[in-house]
Write a protein that holds these residues in place. Structure first.
Motif, short mmCIF file in Angstrom:
data_model
loop_
_atom_site.label_atom_id
_atom_site.label_comp_id
_atom_site.label_asym_id
_atom_site.label_seq_id
_atom_site.Cartn_x
_atom_site.Cartn_y
_atom_site.Cartn_z
N LEU A 164 23.06 27.99 8.73
CA LEU A 164 22.71 29.33 8.27
C LEU A 164 23.92 29.98 7.60
CD1 LEU A 164 20.73 30.57 11.40
CD2 LEU A 164 19.77 29.77 9.23
N ASP A 165 23.68 30.56 6.42
CA ASP A 165 24.69 31.38 5.77
C ASP A 165 24.65 32.78 6.36
OD1 ASP A 165 25.74 29.45 4.16
OD2 ASP A 165 24.60 30.01 2.37
N TYR A 166 25.79 33.47 6.37
CA TYR A 166 25.84 34.80 6.97
C TYR A 166 26.79 35.69 6.18
CZ TYR A 166 29.93 32.56 9.10
OH TYR A 166 31.10 31.87 9.30
N GLU A 167 26.50 37.00 6.23
CA GLU A 167 27.32 37.99 5.55
C GLU A 167 27.26 39.30 6.33
OE1 GLU A 167 27.76 40.18 1.18
OE2 GLU A 167 26.38 38.50 1.46
N LEU A 168 28.39 39.92 6.53
CA LEU A 168 28.47 41.16 7.30
C LEU A 168 27.70 42.28 6.60
CD1 LEU A 168 29.76 42.64 9.76
CD2 LEU A 168 31.63 43.27 8.21
N VAL A 169 26.86 42.97 7.37
CA VAL A 169 26.17 44.15 6.87
C VAL A 169 26.91 45.41 7.29
CG1 VAL A 169 24.04 45.51 6.97
CG2 VAL A 169 23.92 43.01 6.89
N ALA A 170 27.24 45.51 8.58
CA ALA A 170 27.88 46.73 9.08
C ALA A 170 28.64 46.44 10.37
CB ALA A 170 26.84 47.81 9.33
N GLU A 171 29.72 47.18 10.58
CA GLU A 171 30.44 47.24 11.85
C GLU A 171 30.36 48.67 12.36
OE1 GLU A 171 33.97 43.85 11.62
OE2 GLU A 171 34.47 45.99 11.50
N PHE A 172 30.14 48.85 13.64
CA PHE A 172 29.95 50.21 14.14
C PHE A 172 30.13 50.24 15.66
CE2 PHE A 172 25.99 47.90 13.94
CZ PHE A 172 25.45 48.08 15.19
N ARG A 173 30.30 51.42 16.18
CA ARG A 173 30.21 51.68 17.62
C ARG A 173 28.87 52.36 17.89
NH1 ARG A 173 35.73 52.68 16.60
NH2 ARG A 173 37.12 51.45 17.93
N TYR A 174 28.28 52.07 19.01
CA TYR A 174 27.03 52.73 19.36
C TYR A 174 27.27 54.24 19.52
CZ TYR A 174 24.08 48.64 20.21
OH TYR A 174 23.32 47.51 20.06
N VAL A 175 26.28 55.00 19.06
CA VAL A 175 26.31 56.44 19.28
C VAL A 175 25.32 56.76 20.39
CG1 VAL A 175 27.00 56.94 16.92
CG2 VAL A 175 24.56 56.82 17.47
N LEU A 176 25.47 57.92 20.96
CA LEU A 176 24.61 58.34 22.05
C LEU A 176 23.64 59.38 21.51
CD1 LEU A 176 25.72 59.08 25.66
CD2 LEU A 176 24.23 60.69 24.49
N ILE A 177 22.34 59.19 21.72
CA ILE A 177 21.36 60.19 21.31
C ILE A 177 20.59 60.67 22.53
CG2 ILE A 177 21.12 59.34 18.95
CD1 ILE A 177 18.53 57.94 19.76
N THR A 178 20.19 61.92 22.47
CA THR A 178 19.44 62.52 23.57
C THR A 178 18.58 63.65 23.03
OG1 THR A 178 19.64 63.41 25.82
CG2 THR A 178 21.19 64.24 24.16
N ASN A 179 17.71 64.17 23.86
CA ASN A 179 16.86 65.29 23.51
C ASN A 179 17.72 66.52 23.21
OD1 ASN A 179 15.02 67.65 23.99
ND2 ASN A 179 13.57 66.01 24.43
N ALA A 180 17.35 67.27 22.16
CA ALA A 180 18.12 68.46 21.80
C ALA A 180 18.14 69.49 22.92
CB ALA A 180 17.55 69.08 20.53
#
Length: 308
Positions: A164-180
């Protein structure tokens, strides 16, 4: 087994006689009779009872004819698939993680499909190992796999091994989401200990299947008293928008999606783990114009959501 013989047997059964079937098939009766006998000899059982009144299927013949009709119908479907207008049908398929920015890109991409005459598109959200299986065994063309940065070597070696060929799409840290409306939304910065009394909504499958699930939970997710595992991303957002006592760790989310569900994105400086989303496809696969259109939308949405 000769497919023509199957067709002959089905026609004889429908007509009830060799003579009428021969007329419909534009064959002479002796040749048709000989073909039916050859078929019966090859099967080792009689298909028809012969009498002065005509030809009637035997019990074994009834079973055979049922299968023969199915086979002939499937042959017709295969022939139609590759005949005339059907050859113009385009196909797009993507297997990917449950990520709102990828779903946003696919939604935008879908708007381009109305200009196509005939198309089938498949979009499947699943874990990384299932995505790899979909590419290798289930004829998916594109995949996006997600893994923690510390498993980079593990995944790259596996992708190389599987062709399989591969290519980076994105690097990130998870963010936290919650009800407003959650008390968490009033905090400027969240610590892991702030989450302990809340219920976490989590994806229901681990990232690295070679590890025991308990170990993956311990390594991938900060501790919390209650956790609800959900496979379907839409249900995850429903839970978050309905229950202010819940939260979720996710890849960066488009702002309009947060507003739609009444959610907010919060900062957690303690969350240091980096993840990678990597585009993969078979090494011998050549990207189509549809693939390139989707990748273009993916890059655009990624820039909007990630800011880069």
């Amino acid at each position: 087994m000769n497919l023509l013989y199957l067709k002959y047997a089905v026609e004889v059964a429908a007509c009830g006689s060799i003579s009428r079937a021969a007329e419909k098939l534009y064959l002479d009766q002796p040749n048709l009779s000989r073909s039916i006998r050859d078929l019966e000899n090859s099967l080792g059982v009689p298909i028809f009872e012969r009498s002065a009144r005509g030809m009637k299927p035997t019990p074994d013949g009834e079973v055979f004819l049922k299968y023969a009709k199915t086979i002939l119908r499937q042959v017709d479907e295969v022939e139609n698939m590759f005949r005339g207008d059907h050859m113009r049908r385009e196909n797009f398929s993507l297997s990917c993680p449950r990520a709102s920015y990828i779903a946003e890109a696919f939604t935008a991409f879908s708007g381009r499909l109305s200009a196509r005459e005939e198309i089938e598109a498949f979009y499947k959200e699943t874990n990384s190992m299932r995505t790899i299986k979909n590419l290798l065994q289930d004829n998916y063309k594109l995949g996006i796999v997600r893994y923690a940065e510390n498993y980079d070597k593990y995944y790259k070696e596996m992708l190389e091994e599987k062709g399989l060929d591969y290519e980076l799409v994105a690097e990130f840290r998870y963010v936290l989401i919650t009800n407003a409306a959650s008390p968490l939304a009033r905090k400027e910065n969240i610590c892991f200990r702030d989450l302990f009394s809340y219920t976490e909504i989590a994806h229901a499958d681990p990232y690295v299947p070679s590890l025991p699930l308990a170990e993956v939970k311990k390594e991938e997710l900060p501790g919390t008293a209650r956790r609800i595992f959900v496979f379907e991303r839409g249900s995850q957002f429903d839970l978050l928008s309905s229950n202010p006592a819940t939260f979720m760790w996710v890849s960066p989310v488009p702002e309009k999606l947060l507003r739609r569900h009444g959610l907010v994105c919060l900062n957690c400086e303690e969350n240091k783990r980096v993840y990678k989303d990597v585009m993969v496809h078979r090494r011998d696969y050549k990207l189509t114009e549809l693939d390139k259109d989707f990748i273009s939308e993916l890059c655009r949405v990624k820039r909007e959501v990630f800011g880069r």
